[in-house]
Scaffold this motif. Structure first.
Motif, PDB file in Angstrom:
ATOM      1  N   ARG A  63       0.864  -1.180   0.000  1.00 12.39           N
ATOM      2  CA  ARG A  63       0.000   0.000   0.000  1.00 12.39           C
ATOM      3  C   ARG A  63       0.896   1.225   0.000  1.00 12.39           C
ATOM      4  O   ARG A  63       1.716   1.381   0.902  1.00 12.39           O
ATOM      5  N   LEU A  64       0.740   2.081  -0.977  1.00  8.62           N
ATOM      6  CA  LEU A  64       1.592   3.256  -1.099  1.00  8.62           C
ATOM      7  C   LEU A  64       0.783   4.502  -0.763  1.00  8.62           C
ATOM      8  O   LEU A  64      -0.192   4.825  -1.459  1.00  8.62           O
ATOM      9  N   LEU A  65       1.164   5.185   0.306  1.00  8.02           N
ATOM     10  CA  LEU A  65       0.536   6.441   0.678  1.00  8.02           C
ATOM     11  C   LEU A  65       1.389   7.571   0.124  1.00  8.02           C
ATOM     12  O   LEU A  65       2.512   7.807   0.562  1.00  8.02           O
ATOM     13  N   LEU A  66       0.857   8.255  -0.882  1.00  9.01           N
ATOM     14  CA  LEU A  66       1.593   9.323  -1.548  1.00  9.01           C
ATOM     15  C   LEU A  66       1.654  10.565  -0.662  1.00  9.01           C
ATOM     16  O   LEU A  66       0.706  10.881   0.052  1.00  9.01           O
ATOM     17  N   GLN A  67       2.762  11.259  -0.743  1.00 14.49           N
ATOM     18  CA  GLN A  67       2.928  12.471   0.054  1.00 14.49           C
ATOM     19  C   GLN A  67       1.974  13.540  -0.447  1.00 14.49           C
ATOM     20  O   GLN A  67       1.859  13.789  -1.648  1.00 14.49           O
ATOM     21  N   ARG A  68       1.282  14.169   0.484  1.00 11.13           N
ATOM     22  CA  ARG A  68       0.288  15.177   0.118  1.00 11.13           C
ATOM     23  C   ARG A  68       0.873  16.578   0.244  1.00 11.13           C
ATOM     24  O   ARG A  68       1.677  16.860   1.135  1.00 11.13           O
ATOM     25  N   SER A  69       0.448  17.468  -0.653  1.00  9.78           N
ATOM     26  CA  SER A  69       0.910  18.853  -0.621  1.00  9.78           C
ATOM     27  C   SER A  69       0.477  19.552   0.656  1.00  9.78           C
ATOM     28  O   SER A  69      -0.617  19.335   1.162  1.00  9.78           O
ATOM     29  N   VAL A  70       1.361  20.400   1.145  1.00 13.20           N
ATOM     30  CA  VAL A  70       1.025  21.298   2.245  1.00 13.20           C
ATOM     31  C   VAL A  70       1.325  22.702   1.746  1.00 13.20           C
ATOM     32  O   VAL A  70       2.470  23.158   1.749  1.00 13.20           O
ATOM     33  N   CYS A  71       0.310  23.379   1.248  1.00  7.29           N
ATOM     34  CA  CYS A  71       0.533  24.689   0.656  1.00  7.29           C
ATOM     35  C   CYS A  71      -0.574  25.646   1.086  1.00  7.29           C
ATOM     36  O   CYS A  71      -1.733  25.256   1.211  1.00  7.29           O
ATOM     37  N   GLU A  72      -0.198  26.892   1.284  1.00 12.80           N
ATOM     38  CA  GLU A  72      -1.157  27.912   1.698  1.00 12.80           C
ATOM     39  C   GLU A  72      -1.497  28.850   0.550  1.00 12.80           C
ATOM     40  O   GLU A  72      -2.333  29.746   0.720  1.00 12.80           O
ATOM     41  N   GLU A  73      -0.856  28.671  -0.581  1.00 11.27           N
ATOM     42  CA  GLU A  73      -1.145  29.482  -1.753  1.00 11.27           C
ATOM     43  C   GLU A  73      -0.880  28.659  -2.997  1.00 11.27           C
ATOM     44  O   GLU A  73      -0.175  27.640  -2.949  1.00 11.27           O
ATOM     45  N   PRO A  74      -1.467  29.030  -4.132  1.00  8.36           N
ATOM     46  CA  PRO A  74      -1.282  28.250  -5.362  1.00  8.36           C
ATOM     47  C   PRO A  74       0.190  28.140  -5.758  1.00  8.36           C
ATOM     48  O   PRO A  74       0.998  29.037  -5.484  1.00  8.36           O
ATOM     49  N   VAL A  75       0.529  27.037  -6.389  1.00 11.46           N
ATOM     50  CA  VAL A  75       1.908  26.820  -6.843  1.00 11.46           C
ATOM     51  C   VAL A  75       2.133  27.586  -8.139  1.00 11.46           C
ATOM     52  O   VAL A  75       1.202  28.135  -8.744  1.00 11.46           O
ATOM     53  N   ASP A  76       3.387  27.595  -8.613  1.00 10.73           N
ATOM     54  CA  ASP A  76       3.736  28.375  -9.806  1.00 10.73           C
ATOM     55  C   ASP A  76       3.655  27.569 -11.093  1.00 10.73           C
ATOM     56  O   ASP A  76       3.352  28.116 -12.153  1.00 10.73           O
ATOM     57  N   THR A  77       3.923  26.258 -11.018  1.00 11.75           N
ATOM     58  CA  THR A  77       3.983  25.448 -12.233  1.00 11.75           C
ATOM     59  C   THR A  77       3.163  24.172 -12.084  1.00 11.75           C
ATOM     60  O   THR A  77       2.877  23.739 -10.964  1.00 11.75           O
ATOM     61  N   ILE A  78       2.832  23.573 -13.228  1.00  9.95           N
ATOM     62  CA  ILE A  78       2.082  22.314 -13.216  1.00  9.95           C
ATOM     63  C   ILE A  78       2.865  21.227 -12.496  1.00  9.95           C
ATOM     64  O   ILE A  78       2.292  20.388 -11.786  1.00  9.95           O
ATOM     65  N   GLU A  79       4.182  21.232 -12.672  1.00 12.37           N
ATOM     66  CA  GLU A  79       5.023  20.188 -12.085  1.00 12.37           C
ATOM     67  C   GLU A  79       4.995  20.203 -10.555  1.00 12.37           C
ATOM     68  O   GLU A  79       5.404  19.220  -9.922  1.00 12.37           O
ATOM     69  N   GLN A  80       4.539  21.280  -9.959  1.00 11.26           N
ATOM     70  CA  GLN A  80       4.478  21.370  -8.499  1.00 11.26           C
ATOM     71  C   GLN A  80       3.133  20.932  -7.932  1.00 11.26           C
ATOM     72  O   GLN A  80       2.978  20.853  -6.715  1.00 11.26           O
ATOM     73  N   THR A  81       2.173  20.652  -8.794  1.00 10.02           N
ATOM     74  CA  THR A  81       0.829  20.324  -8.317  1.00 10.02           C
ATOM     75  C   THR A  81       0.757  18.896  -7.793  1.00 10.02           C
ATOM     76  O   THR A  81       1.574  18.032  -8.144  1.00 10.02           O
ATOM     77  N   GLN A  82      -0.258  18.657  -6.976  1.00 13.07           N
ATOM     78  CA  GLN A  82      -0.481  17.317  -6.437  1.00 13.07           C
ATOM     79  C   GLN A  82      -0.777  16.319  -7.540  1.00 13.07           C
ATOM     80  O   GLN A  82      -0.331  15.176  -7.500  1.00 13.07           O
ATOM     81  N   PHE A  83      -1.558  16.734  -8.543  1.00 14.97           N
ATOM     82  CA  PHE A  83      -1.872  15.836  -9.651  1.00 14.97           C
ATOM     83  C   PHE A  83      -0.606  15.356 -10.351  1.00 14.97           C
ATOM     84  O   PHE A  83      -0.454  14.162 -10.641  1.00 14.97           O
TER      85      PHE A  83
END
Length: 517
Positions: A125-145
């Motif tokens: 079972r792999l639990l993926l690391q979830r984002s901890v962000c208080e504001e939108p990221v700058d690039t697509i590569e930084q998104t949770q998706f």
């Protein structure tokens, strides 16, 4: 439909990959009729697969939903407090017993560690690391998706290296919660969907907002759901962005939230495209049964609540078609039955049965004598798909216009792929939907022609509790969004559908009509 398939392909062991995306709304996908938001990756996938128009989740609670997906149970007959329900063999066990390597991947801890999965039948079972962000990221590569798809791709490529040595197919179920919990999409992507420069800025928060419908406390007063939405008041939990939205009029508020949600769907589609391109480049996709589906829908404020609530009781989570009609795409290896569209009703326990039976059923799919349905255009330019598909299905006796027999039991899970042959299809005539399980105070029944929504509230009259039942009736598919309540003009249909709903949820007889509004 004729297709020549090599014997080697028929004899090969196929991998199975299932991805569920929480809160993915069908109305934002081109293959389901959206014309203003481009989703080229999903549309391309749909053109290579079986697309299900009428896939309905049977609960808006994630734990109960996965009981259906992994155990084949019906949420309307489930008691989450009954331990015996967990004794039913899971999909993971079925896959393990067929010789597959079995994996569960999710960024949601409740899914990754779910008790519906027997640990002894899951390799990891792999639990993926979830984002901890208080504001939108700058690039697509930084998104949770992006990170989710990246980690999933790494796992698949690793398993493929082992498969070449061990000749062992794999089964992976991945659950992504990004649209439900983490709105980290870049601001530049959100602003792309602004209609004019004078429009309010899109919602810039990273936690999905929620503006519930407020029930009218005065009995007998008629109040539309959109009017109720505008009546919501400020809460102590409001952050600056939510407070800004609350100060706007309902139309502007809805536009701000929808623009940000559309940015999330766009990010999902772009990352899905890169993921599929990699699997095709590595030759994995053509040897894999690939399923992509939504876990729950998203409330756009038309006509229900706006945004997402983390509670699912009847006080805050009214559900209509946009929250329970989910996308479902089934892509078979070598694109067998590509560009096929199914209008028949199906639900989570059907997907469970489809995957469970795939190994034994696969030979029929490759048989030229099996196919009875024609292939259909599922491109976003196919026209008014709802009308065309309804007419197409009715000509072949695939849809039923009448209300279901109230005394007939709900059918068990059925193999969705078997519906591609109408001579062997066992049609589902209804889907019962509950907020959590059989004890839910809010529930609905969807058929091909009707949608009945029921909500039970308890009021105190002279210190005596009394239940009030409110029912709404909508005609499908004309009223796709469940906007126009026709209950007052269809009392016979309301009564028949209510009996069918009570039978589906193992309920007691109908309440007295004096308690119904």
């Amino acid at each position: 439909m004729k297709r020549i398939v090599s014997r080697a392909a028929l004899g090969a062991s196929h991998n199975i990959l299932c991805i569920t995306v929480d809160r993915l709304n069908v109305d934002f996908l081109g293959a389901y009729g959206n014309t203003w938001l481009e989703t080229p990756a999903f549309d391309q996938l749909a053109s290579e697969a079986v697309l299900c128009d009428s896939y309905f989740i049977d609960t808006v609670d994630l734990e109960a939903l996965y009981s259906g997906l992994w155990r084949g149970t019906l949420a309307s007959q489930l008691r989450l407090d009954v331990i015996e329900q967990q004794q039913r063999a899971s999909l993971f066990r079925a896959m393990k017993e067929k010789g597959r390597r079995v994996y569960l991947v999710s960024d949601d801890e409740n899914v990754a560690l779910s008790s519906w999965v027997e640990s002894e039948f899951c390799d990891d079972r792999l639990l993926l690391q979830r984002s901890v962000c208080e504001e939108p990221v700058d690039t697509i590569e930084q998104t949770q998706f992006y990170r989710n798809f990246e980690e999933l791709a790494k796992l698949i490529l690793k398993l493929e290296d082992h498969s070449r040595l061990e000749d062992a197919p794999w089964f992976i179920w991945a659950h992504f919660s990004s649209l439900n919990e983490i709105w980290d999409f870049p601001l530049s992507r959100r602003q792309q969907f602004q209609e004019t420069a004078e429009d309010p800025e899109p919602f810039a928060g990273t936690k999905p907002p929620f503006f519930p419908l407020q029930a009218c406390e005065e009995r007998g007063k008629k109040q539309t759901r959109l009017e109720a939405q505008g009546a919501s008041e400020q809460t102590e939990d409001d952050d600056a962005e939510t407070a800004r939205l609350r100060a706007l009029d309902p139309d502007d508020r809805r536009q701000c939230v929808v623009e940000t949600y559309a940015a999330g769907v766009s990010v999902f589609d772009e990352t899905l495209g890169g993921f599929l391109a990699l699997l095709k480049e590595q030759g994995v996709l053509e040897r894999t049964l690939f399923v992509l589906c939504g876990a729950r829908g998203f409330a756009t404020g038309r006509p229900s609540a706006l945004g997402l609530s983390q509670r699912y009781d009847s006080d805050v989570a009214p559900f209509y078609a946009e929250q329970v009609n989910a996308p479902l795409v089934i892509r078979l290896p070598e694109r067998i039955c590509a560009t096929t569209r199914l209008a028949t009703l199906c639900q989570p326990c059907d997907l469970f049965e489809t995957l469970r039976a795939y190994t034994e059923f696969r030979a029929q799919l490759y048989s030229e004598d099996f196919w009875k349905l024609e292939r259909l255009d599922v491109s976003p330019f196919a026209g008014d798909w709802s009308g065309e598909q309804s007419a197409y299905a009715k000509r072949r006796n695939l849809l039923q216009d009448d209300t279901p027999d109230p005394e007939a039991p709900l059918p068990p899970g059925q193999n969705i792929l078997a519906l591609l042959n109408k001579e062997t299809a066992s049609l589902r005539d209804r889907v019962a939907i509950v907020a959590r399980d059989a004890r839910s105070q809010e529930r609905a029944l969807f058929t091909q022609s009707w949608a009945l929504k029921e909500r039970v509230t308890t009021v105190l009259e002279e210190e005596t509790p009394r239940k009030i039942v409110a029912r709404e009736l909508f005609y499908r598919p004309d009223d796709r969004y469940n906007v126009v309540d026709v209950a007052s003009r269809g009392q016979d249909e309301v009564e028949e559908l209510t009996l069918a709903l009570q039978r589906a949820t193992l309920d007691t007889p109908a309440l007295d009509r004096q308690n119904q509004v």
